[in-house]
Design an enzyme around this catalytic site. Structure first.
Site, PDB file in Angstrom:
ATOM      1  N   THR A 518       0.949  -1.233   0.192  1.00  0.00           N
ATOM      2  CA  THR A 518      -0.138   0.042  -0.115  1.00  0.00           C
ATOM      3  C   THR A 518       0.800   1.276   0.024  1.00  0.00           C
ATOM      4  OG1 THR A 518      -1.533  -1.430   1.047  1.00  0.00           O
ATOM      5  CG2 THR A 518      -1.930   0.893   1.009  1.00  0.00           C
ATOM      6  N   HIS A 519       1.781   1.432  -0.999  1.00  0.00           N
ATOM      7  CA  HIS A 519       2.753   2.563  -1.138  1.00  0.00           C
ATOM      8  C   HIS A 519       2.414   3.093  -2.516  1.00  0.00           C
ATOM      9  CE1 HIS A 519       5.610  -0.032   1.667  1.00  0.00           C
ATOM     10  NE2 HIS A 519       4.396   0.173   2.124  1.00  0.00           N
ATOM     11  N   ASN A 520       1.366   3.733  -2.587  1.00  0.00           N
ATOM     12  CA  ASN A 520       0.924   4.501  -3.968  1.00  0.00           C
ATOM     13  C   ASN A 520       1.645   5.639  -3.715  1.00  0.00           C
ATOM     14  OD1 ASN A 520      -1.571   2.757  -2.610  1.00  0.00           O
ATOM     15  ND2 ASN A 520      -1.432   2.369  -5.072  1.00  0.00           N
TER      16      ASN A 520
END
Lengths: 592, 235
Positions: A518-520
């Site tokens: 979850t590293h956008n």
């Protein structure tokens, strides 16, 4: 009919890490803050306590703490020749919902950027020549490591980070990460314990001349009081970390570290179940007037404010700016426009290590940030001459999330179901560790965010549209770093099988389906030139000076590190400049 | 009138039978006994037999229970009746053009719809899975997993298989409060101690962790959780 409320000094969109940090600091600075949170109230003590929270099906599989796609989703395609289709089910990444946002279900892997990361274009150009960045829209962040360091350090204190410093004031420290930038102080807490597989990784890496160290962890290792007065407790290594809230008060999160210490403040108001539709622009052309939201009863409400802070998850910040017309949309055909430009992600590859029977990993014993790491191949910590790529990643043996539905290691060549699979699984489960290559992600012209022409949400607003595939640079980087990780695995003691996987393998399109991270990042990037950034180096919008943007959407390209540390350093940097410079005299803080 | 029995439904499986539906004598306290007389929440008898046959092909019995012995059919029945099966967390607005595999779920169905249609269509085009012998079931699962089963234009075979295999594994390893993982069958098999998790003193120890599994609703002094919640709620 829209209800207009009395004006407030500051309206903050989102009650996660950055939103609550802004609210805390600005409320104590005398600003009346209204925080708008789409989700509901929840609390570690009443909502995250074991054993009920230790429910893999409910939280890790059905993703009870994450955003529901019927409420908020995006459309996705690999490239502009395809039609983007809705992300109908969560997969590759997991934005949060409710008080604390995604900050309650993080792992607590708390990093800071390398000094050279923040000046990436300048640094690589100086060392290798500008052509090494050809085809990429990599740029400098506009803020230096030395400027951010006090704020990175403060966030370490908010979380009670556990670890061994590698560099204090320029002095390299035994046992820490020797590649990190100089710290002003040691970590507030000692490092985590070392399970048998991580010890084997440590010994192998050290024997190869690398520099292993215990991953910096916001899973706290002893009783600790943070600067806001929050009390944290030692981690129990319960193994329910990523995708779960922590009922032990051991994983730093925005609820216990900030909200509890702020909730009674006279300048603070938090409104739950408020879905912000847009930021309203003023007729003066250089400011905004507040935000319009839909409340729990479905009424449209206008909340006027002197200052608007965007603190939603990075993707949703960009969406809100797109539907509000805050800035010029990026067009990949012309390269014009900035809003939606430089979306990046994280390039993840992994080595799966199966031990002999006498090495017990007991993978259910774990913590989100329980890892033994080498940083030798991250950023520009190694010579990139002749390698054909920029960037890198840390390599880490992690014992984090060994729960039995999602964690089913079997030796290479095992059938994927049936009797043989069943037997292999029970022989392997307690003797396995994963080694992750947590790779950087470069921005390129064809990876970007805009609005979808077809699908809408329940409020009639177009979905965000994501166009992304792994750039060739990152595919080469991932393959190379994965080889380094495999070498370490081969040097570990007591290993029976090794296999590798690479999300960015040659010929494999990025897929929205399997969980990656979850590293956008990016889409509303910071910088010093309005032609290539949406906000200036203080996080202030170039065109609307009373809009401040927070979160990983500011990153011009993504680091080889987890984003929470860097984005919180940026948040406190922005907040300091709001308090010290902007609020006493509201105006653009930089000349366009 | 003959009372409904889940066990009787599953025992009606063809020649290969299922080791399956009958809990062994050592499991006399099996919660299965308590819901045996409960009608399915969602499944038809034929669907239940499909999931039993598929489940025991994917996770057959050996010295550890098979999928059905571990309650996986009961688990799937409850899941398909609940928010997951009804698509509560799926964005299901049309249109539904065909996508690439990288774009994920693009079927116009909830998981419950998917299985109802998929099982019916597969039954129309050949012998129902439950009526095949063990080898036939293995072949059918292999074909399904490799995308070689034709289930009509709008259900990709691999999409159905992936969803099926995920459900079966969830049923075998999820907390027993959901009806599967009966008597901690899955957790005992791999050595997972469960929901009561506190390991501060064992992190650095290189040895098996010597504690029996305990679930969320564990009954102290036993090897089982509190009674099956579906039964407790009553009709």
């Amino acid at each position: 009919m829209v209800t207009t409320l009395p004006k407030t000094d500051v309206v903050i969109v989102g009650a996660g890490w950055t939103g609550l940090a802004a609210a805390y600091e600005l409320a104590h600075n005398g600003q009346r803050c209204v925080v708008l949170e789409r989700g509901s109230y929840r609390h570690d003590a009443t909502d995250f306590a074991g054993p009920e929270e230790h429910d893999e099906l409910k939280y890790a599989r059905r993703k009870e703490h994450m955003i529901d796609t019927p409420v908020k989703t995006l459309s996705f395609r690999n490239n502009r020749d395809e039609q983007a289709l809705p992300m109908r089910r969560l997969g590759s990444f997991l934005p949060g919902k409710g008080l604390g946002g995604a900050g309650i279900h993080w792992n607590g892997q708390l990093w800071r950027p390398l000094p050279s990361d923040l000046e990436m274009r300048s640094h690589y150009t100086d060392r290798y020549g500008a052509s090494i960045l050809d085809g990429m829209t990599v740029q400098d962040w506009g803020v230096t490591y030395d400027e951010l360091e006090p704020h990175l350090d403060f966030f370490d204190r908010i979380c009670g980070t556990a670890g061994i410093a590698g560099n204090i004031g320029g002095e390299i420290q035994e046992g820490g990460n020797p590649f990190e930038g100089p710290r002003s102080a040691p970590y507030p807490n000692p490092p985590m314990k070392t399970p048998p597989p991580l010890q084997r990784f440590h010994d192998a890496a050290q024997g190869m001349g690398l520099h292993p160290f215990q991953m910096p962890s916001a899973n706290v290792t002893q009783s600790y009081e943070n600067p806001y007065g929050a009390q944290l407790h030692p981690c129990t290594y319960c193994g329910f970390c990523e995708r779960f809230g922590c009922g032990y008060y051991a994983k730093a999160d925005p609820i216990i570290c900030i909200y509890d210490r702020l909730k009674g403040h006279e300048n603070f108001e938090l409104r739950f179940e408020t879905h912000v539709l847009r930021v309203e622009k003023s007729s003066d052309g250089q400011t905004v007037t507040g935000v319009t939201y839909v409340d729990a009863e479905g009424r449209e409400v206008f909340q006027p404010a002197d200052v608007v802070c965007l603190n939603a998850y990075g993707l949703w910040n960009v969406h809100l700016m797109l539907v509000s017309g805050l800035g010029e949309r990026y067009d990949p055909a012309t390269g014009e426009g900035t809003l939606g430009r430089n979306y990046a992600y994280q390039t993840i590859a992994a080595v799966s290590v199966i031990f002999e029977e006498d090495v017990w990993s007991n993978p259910f014993i774990g913590a989100g940030a329980l890892g033994m790491t080498v940083d030798d191949y991250n950023g520009d910590n190694f010579d990139h001459t002749g390698l054909g790529f920029v960037g890198g990643g840390y390599i880490s043996a992690n014992q984090t999330n060994g729960r039995p539905i999602n964690y089913q290691p079997v030796p290479p060549g095992t059938p994927s179901w049936g009797l043989e699979w069943k037997q292999a699984l029970r022989e392997t489960y307690a003797h396995h560790v994963g080694i992750v290559c947590h790779g950087s992600s470069m921005s390129v012209p064809e990876n970007y965010l805009d609005l979808d022409p077809t699908w809408t949400d329940d409020y009639g607003q177009p979905l965000l549209r994501l166009t992304f595939d792994f750039p060739d640079n990152d595919r080469r980087m991932a393959a190379w770093v994965l080889d380094r990780a495999e070498e370490i695995a081969r040097n570990m003691e007591g290993v029976r099988h090794i296999s590798t996987s690479n999300n960015a393998a040659e010929g494999e399109a990025y897929s929205i389906v399997p969980y990656q991270t979850t590293h956008n990042t990016g889409g509303a990037v910071m910088g010093t030139d309005p032609a290539t950034s949406v906000v200036n180096r203080y996080g202030q919008h170039w065109d609307y000076h009373n809009v401040f943007v927070f979160g990983a959407c500011l990153f011009p390209q993504n680091l080889g590190y987890n984003p929470t540390g860097p984005l919180m350093g940026l948040a406190y940097w922005t907040i300091e400049h709001m308090k010290r410079d902007y609020l006493p005299d509201p105006r653009p803080l930089m000349d366009a | 009138m003959i009372p409904f029995s889940r066990r009787a439904v599953l025992m009606g499986l063809g020649a290969a039978g299922l080791s399956a539906a009958v809990p062994g004598p050592a499991k006399a306290q099996n919660p299965f006994q308590r819901i045996d007389g409960r009608p399915w929440f969602f499944l038809s008898d034929a669907e239940a037999r499909f999931f039993a046959a598929a489940g025991d092909t994917l996770i057959p019995g050996d010295e550890f229970p098979s999928a059905t012995q571990a309650g996986v059919v009961d688990f799937i029945d409850l899941q398909l009746a609940g928010p997951y099966g009804q698509g509560a967390t799926l964005y299901l607005k049309g249109p539904f053009p065909q996508g690439t595999s990288a774009q994920g779920w693009q079927m116009p169905y909830t998981p419950a719809d998917l299985f109802r249609r998929g099982i019916a269509l597969m039954g129309d085009s050949g012998t129902p899975l439950a009526d095949l012998d063990a080898e036939g079931r293995n072949d059918a699962m292999t074909r399904l997993s490799e995308g070689e089963t034709d289930i009509g234009p709008d259900i990709p075979a691999t999409g159905l298989f992936d969803e099926l295999w995920a459900l079966v594994r969830e049923g075998y390893f999820a907390d027993p409060i959901y009806g599967g993982n009966r008597d901690y069958a899955g957790w005992e098999m791999v050595g997972f101690p469960g929901a009561h998790a506190y390991y501060l003193d064992f992190v650095e120890v290189n040895a098996p962790y010597p504690v029996q599994p305990r679930g969320i609703a564990h009954v102290p002094g036993t090897n089982r959780p509190a009674e099956f919640p579906g039964a407790r709620r009553g009709g």
